[in-house]
Design a protein around this motif. Structure first.
Motif, PDB file in Angstrom:
ATOM      1  N   VAL A 228      -2.184 -13.049  -5.402  1.00  0.00           N
ATOM      2  CA  VAL A 228      -1.407 -12.343  -4.783  1.00  0.00           C
ATOM      3  C   VAL A 228      -2.375 -12.712  -3.609  1.00  0.00           C
ATOM      4  N   ASN A 229      -0.963 -13.363  -2.121  1.00  0.00           N
ATOM      5  CA  ASN A 229      -1.394 -13.885  -1.635  1.00  0.00           C
ATOM      6  C   ASN A 229      -1.559 -13.011  -0.506  1.00  0.00           C
ATOM      7  N   ARG A 230      -2.019 -13.476   1.050  1.00  0.00           N
ATOM      8  CA  ARG A 230      -1.799 -13.097   1.949  1.00  0.00           C
ATOM      9  C   ARG A 230      -2.503 -11.748   2.597  1.00  0.00           C
ATOM     10  N   VAL A 231      -3.286 -11.455   1.947  1.00  0.00           N
ATOM     11  CA  VAL A 231      -4.453 -10.455   1.742  1.00  0.00           C
ATOM     12  C   VAL A 231      -5.247  -9.848   2.947  1.00  0.00           C
ATOM     13  N   ILE A 232      -4.906  -9.544   4.153  1.00  0.00           N
ATOM     14  CA  ILE A 232      -5.739  -9.609   5.659  1.00  0.00           C
ATOM     15  C   ILE A 232      -6.807  -8.834   5.415  1.00  0.00           C
ATOM     16  N   PRO A 233      -8.006  -9.407   5.550  1.00  0.00           N
ATOM     17  CA  PRO A 233      -9.965  -9.033   5.235  1.00  0.00           C
ATOM     18  C   PRO A 233      -9.476  -7.489   5.112  1.00  0.00           C
ATOM     19  N   PRO A 234      -9.829  -6.365   4.372  1.00  0.00           N
ATOM     20  CA  PRO A 234      -9.640  -4.732   4.680  1.00  0.00           C
ATOM     21  C   PRO A 234     -11.089  -5.180   5.661  1.00  0.00           C
ATOM     22  N   GLU A 235     -12.380  -5.820   5.673  1.00  0.00           N
ATOM     23  CA  GLU A 235     -13.202  -5.461   6.436  1.00  0.00           C
ATOM     24  C   GLU A 235     -13.065  -5.688   8.035  1.00  0.00           C
ATOM     25  N   LEU A 236     -11.743  -5.876   8.524  1.00  0.00           N
ATOM     26  CA  LEU A 236     -11.627  -6.161   9.137  1.00  0.00           C
ATOM     27  C   LEU A 236     -10.976  -4.532  10.253  1.00  0.00           C
ATOM     28  N   GLY A 237     -10.742  -3.767   9.457  1.00  0.00           N
ATOM     29  CA  GLY A 237     -10.377  -2.275   9.939  1.00  0.00           C
ATOM     30  C   GLY A 237     -11.561  -1.336  10.309  1.00  0.00           C
ATOM     31  N   GLN A 238     -13.113  -1.722   9.505  1.00  0.00           N
ATOM     32  CA  GLN A 238     -14.357  -1.703  10.120  1.00  0.00           C
ATOM     33  C   GLN A 238     -14.559  -2.020  11.777  1.00  0.00           C
ATOM     34  N   GLN A 239     -13.918  -3.116  12.418  1.00  0.00           N
ATOM     35  CA  GLN A 239     -14.516  -3.488  13.892  1.00  0.00           C
ATOM     36  C   GLN A 239     -13.046  -2.960  14.221  1.00  0.00           C
ATOM     37  N   ASN A 240     -13.558  -2.902  15.691  1.00  0.00           N
ATOM     38  CA  ASN A 240     -12.414  -2.330  16.494  1.00  0.00           C
ATOM     39  C   ASN A 240     -11.001  -3.327  17.160  1.00  0.00           C
ATOM     40  N   ILE A 241      -9.921  -2.877  16.172  1.00  0.00           N
ATOM     41  CA  ILE A 241      -8.867  -3.757  16.172  1.00  0.00           C
ATOM     42  C   ILE A 241      -7.363  -3.004  16.664  1.00  0.00           C
ATOM     43  N   PRO A 242      -6.371  -3.210  17.064  1.00  0.00           N
ATOM     44  CA  PRO A 242      -5.250  -2.966  17.530  1.00  0.00           C
ATOM     45  C   PRO A 242      -4.816  -2.123  16.828  1.00  0.00           C
ATOM     46  N   ALA A 243      -3.696  -0.766  17.462  1.00  0.00           N
ATOM     47  CA  ALA A 243      -2.988   0.132  15.972  1.00  0.00           C
ATOM     48  C   ALA A 243      -2.320  -1.184  15.398  1.00  0.00           C
ATOM     49  N   TYR A 244      -1.817  -1.965  16.191  1.00  0.00           N
ATOM     50  CA  TYR A 244      -0.685  -2.848  15.197  1.00  0.00           C
ATOM     51  C   TYR A 244      -1.226  -3.461  13.824  1.00  0.00           C
ATOM     52  N   LEU A 245      -2.857  -3.437  14.124  1.00  0.00           N
ATOM     53  CA  LEU A 245      -3.028  -4.667  12.715  1.00  0.00           C
ATOM     54  C   LEU A 245      -3.299  -3.571  12.230  1.00  0.00           C
ATOM     55  N   ARG A 246      -3.885  -2.499  12.816  1.00  0.00           N
ATOM     56  CA  ARG A 246      -4.582  -1.611  11.912  1.00  0.00           C
ATOM     57  C   ARG A 246      -3.490  -1.020  10.541  1.00  0.00           C
ATOM     58  N   ASN A 247      -2.018  -0.311  11.329  1.00  0.00           N
ATOM     59  CA  ASN A 247      -1.111   0.136  10.643  1.00  0.00           C
ATOM     60  C   ASN A 247      -0.920  -1.254   9.345  1.00  0.00           C
ATOM     61  N   ARG A 248      -1.198  -2.742   9.721  1.00  0.00           N
ATOM     62  CA  ARG A 248      -0.753  -3.606   8.548  1.00  0.00           C
ATOM     63  C   ARG A 248      -1.524  -3.285   7.527  1.00  0.00           C
ATOM     64  N   LEU A 249      -2.846  -2.419   7.506  1.00  0.00           N
ATOM     65  CA  LEU A 249      -3.971  -2.664   6.912  1.00  0.00           C
ATOM     66  C   LEU A 249      -3.494  -1.740   6.198  1.00  0.00           C
ATOM     67  N   GLU A 250      -3.426  -0.937   6.048  1.00  0.00           N
ATOM     68  CA  GLU A 250      -2.800   0.583   6.138  1.00  0.00           C
ATOM     69  C   GLU A 250      -1.891   0.653   5.031  1.00  0.00           C
ATOM     70  N   MET A 251      -0.388  -0.178   5.355  1.00  0.00           N
ATOM     71  CA  MET A 251       0.585  -0.409   4.742  1.00  0.00           C
ATOM     72  C   MET A 251      -0.032  -1.614   3.437  1.00  0.00           C
ATOM     73  N   GLN A 252      -0.705  -2.323   3.992  1.00  0.00           N
ATOM     74  CA  GLN A 252      -1.370  -3.784   2.440  1.00  0.00           C
ATOM     75  C   GLN A 252      -2.071  -2.539   1.129  1.00  0.00           C
ATOM     76  N   GLU A 253      -3.127  -1.595   1.992  1.00  0.00           N
ATOM     77  CA  GLU A 253      -3.862  -1.078   0.515  1.00  0.00           C
ATOM     78  C   GLU A 253      -3.043  -0.551  -0.283  1.00  0.00           C
ATOM     79  N   ARG A 254      -1.818  -0.056   0.689  1.00  0.00           N
ATOM     80  CA  ARG A 254      -0.679   1.260   0.199  1.00  0.00           C
ATOM     81  C   ARG A 254       0.125   0.092  -1.271  1.00  0.00           C
ATOM     82  N   TYR A 255       0.101  -1.101  -0.960  1.00  0.00           N
ATOM     83  CA  TYR A 255       0.736  -1.927  -1.699  1.00  0.00           C
ATOM     84  C   TYR A 255      -0.036  -2.602  -2.978  1.00  0.00           C
ATOM     85  N   LEU A 256      -1.515  -2.839  -2.145  1.00  0.00           N
ATOM     86  CA  LEU A 256      -2.171  -3.652  -3.324  1.00  0.00           C
ATOM     87  C   LEU A 256      -2.281  -2.214  -4.360  1.00  0.00           C
ATOM     88  N   ILE A 257      -2.784  -1.295  -3.941  1.00  0.00           N
ATOM     89  CA  ILE A 257      -2.817   0.008  -4.802  1.00  0.00           C
ATOM     90  C   ILE A 257      -1.286  -0.108  -5.717  1.00  0.00           C
TER      91      ILE A 257
END
Lengths: 311, 91
Positions: A228-257
């Protein structure tokens, strides 16, 4: 099971290929895998037939159409200029015709046929499906050719001609058959060949990969696992990140499952999205570490080849 | 026997062989060669069908066979594109 594990367990493997949709990182993975193997003391050739010349970009050297180029000790890279090969092939046929019949130039209809034949045989799955068709086709026409030879033999026997021309076409057919069988033999050799699929946590990539994997199974290509390539590091979720990135992280989590459900144990590595593109040896080294873990040196080892390829 | 007589005998012998060949073998040879010719055309159709607009397989490999069939191409085309009628079946 990890990628490094698979490589260690099968030292007899000689051909390693990365497949998947365009732009997912096949060439990058090929380069990094080659780097990793070269570090371990294997003599490695990494090659690509992609006209985009991505290997040149990755190694930051123009190697396109220049044959195998040594990048570092034990590591050679080659980017094949397919167009140039086809042109050379066409010229060879033209010259043969001119030579055989002492013509000044190739007749027009023949020339247009030669030009139409420029389409290169495509790679992998398409090639494999074609290989079995070609194989039968060649079997059939070889048989026809042999029958024809029988008739010539009968005719020359009754006419009491001693000399029978050797059928050059039959010779060519047998040679083509040998080439097709050898190349499809390599692609389907379970001992010597390993095929890895590159995926990213996105819907389209998953659908396409499933389809390709089915085809691969049908043609007995030894599919060894998924990276699996291009996995956005999930640790970023604990930081103060823009909604755009947070959405991508959530989507990614779904697809990783989803990837876990689909491929489970067959997923051999998850590679993070890097902060910059993978070009130059230091970045390739980083990529190799992400794929295989830290490198341990070993002594001499036989040559291998690694290839980036499309399904 | 003189040299001349020997020659006459030899000529007679050859004539006899050719006569027998004409009676017995010639038709067979013609048939064999005709069949061979038909097969040759069938072969070109399977490998070079593209020349008539019959794409049977991608021509990458058949290109290698092309040089050997160049002289036959024009007769082959003529035969393939010839109009056919009932009397052909009788021939």
């Amino acid at each position: 099971m990890s990628l490094a594990h698979i490589f260690q367990e099968h030292p007899q493997r000689r051909y390693i290929m990365f497949g998947g949709k365009g732009g997912l990182g096949k060439t990058t993975f090929s380069a990094a895998a080659a780097y990793h193997l070269a570090q371990q003391g294997f003599r490695v050739l990494v090659f690509s037939v992609d006209p985009q010349a991505s290997l040149s970009d990755i190694f930051e050297r123009d190697i396109y159409g220049k044959g195998p180029v040594e990048i570092m000790p034990n590591l050679f890279a080659q980017e094949i200029d397919a167009d140039q090969h086809i042109r050379a092939y066409q010229d060879e046929i033209r010259n043969k015709i001119l030579d055989m019949y002492g013509m000044e130039e190739v007749p027009e209809e023949i020339e247009s046929y030669i030009q139409a034949a420029a389409a290169e045989p495509a790679m992998e799955v398409y090639y494999l499906s074609m290989a079995s068709v070609y194989d039968e086709w060649i079997d059939k026409i070889t048989k026809l050719r042999e029958e024809m030879a029988e008739y010539s033999k009968v005719a020359s026997l009754i006419q009491r001609d001693k000399e029978l021309e050797e059928d050059m076409i039959l010779k060519e057919l047998l040679d083509i058959k040998y080439r097709i069988n050898t190349s499809s033999g390599i692609l389907t050799d379970k001992e010597k060949t390993a095929f890895f699929f590159v995926i990213i946590p996105e819907e389209m990539a998953l659908i396409d990969t499933l389809k390709a994997a089915e085809l691969f199974a049908k043609f007995q290509v030894p599919l060894c696992g998924y990276v699996v390539n291009r996995v956005i590091p999930p640790e970023l979720g604990q930081q103060n990140i823009p909604a755009y990135l947070r959405n991508r992280l959530e989507m990614q989590e779904r697809y990783l499952i989803r990837i876990d459900e689909l491929f489970g144990e067959q997923v051999l590595a998850q590679i993070p999205e890097f902060e910059r593109d993978i070009t130059g040896l230091p970045m390739i080294e980083k990529m190799a570490e992400a794929m295989f873990g830290m490198v341990t040196e070993s002594s001499t080892a036989p040559p291998r080849s690694v290839e980036g390829a499309k399904p | 026997m003189t040299e001349e007589e020997k020659n006459i005998l030899k000529k007679l012998g050859i004539s006899a062989i050719e006569f027998i060949y004409g009676m017995a073998g010639h038709d067979m040879t013609r048939f064999a060669l005709k069949t061979r010719g038909s097969m040759e055309h069938l072969f070109i159709l399977i490998t070079m069908g593209d020349l008539l607009g019959v794409p049977i397989l991608p021509p990458y490999y058949s290109l290698r066979l092309l040089p050997y069939v160049v002289p036959q191409i024009s007769t082959w085309k003529r035969r393939m594109l010839r109009e056919k009628d009932l009397t052909d079946a009788l021939a």
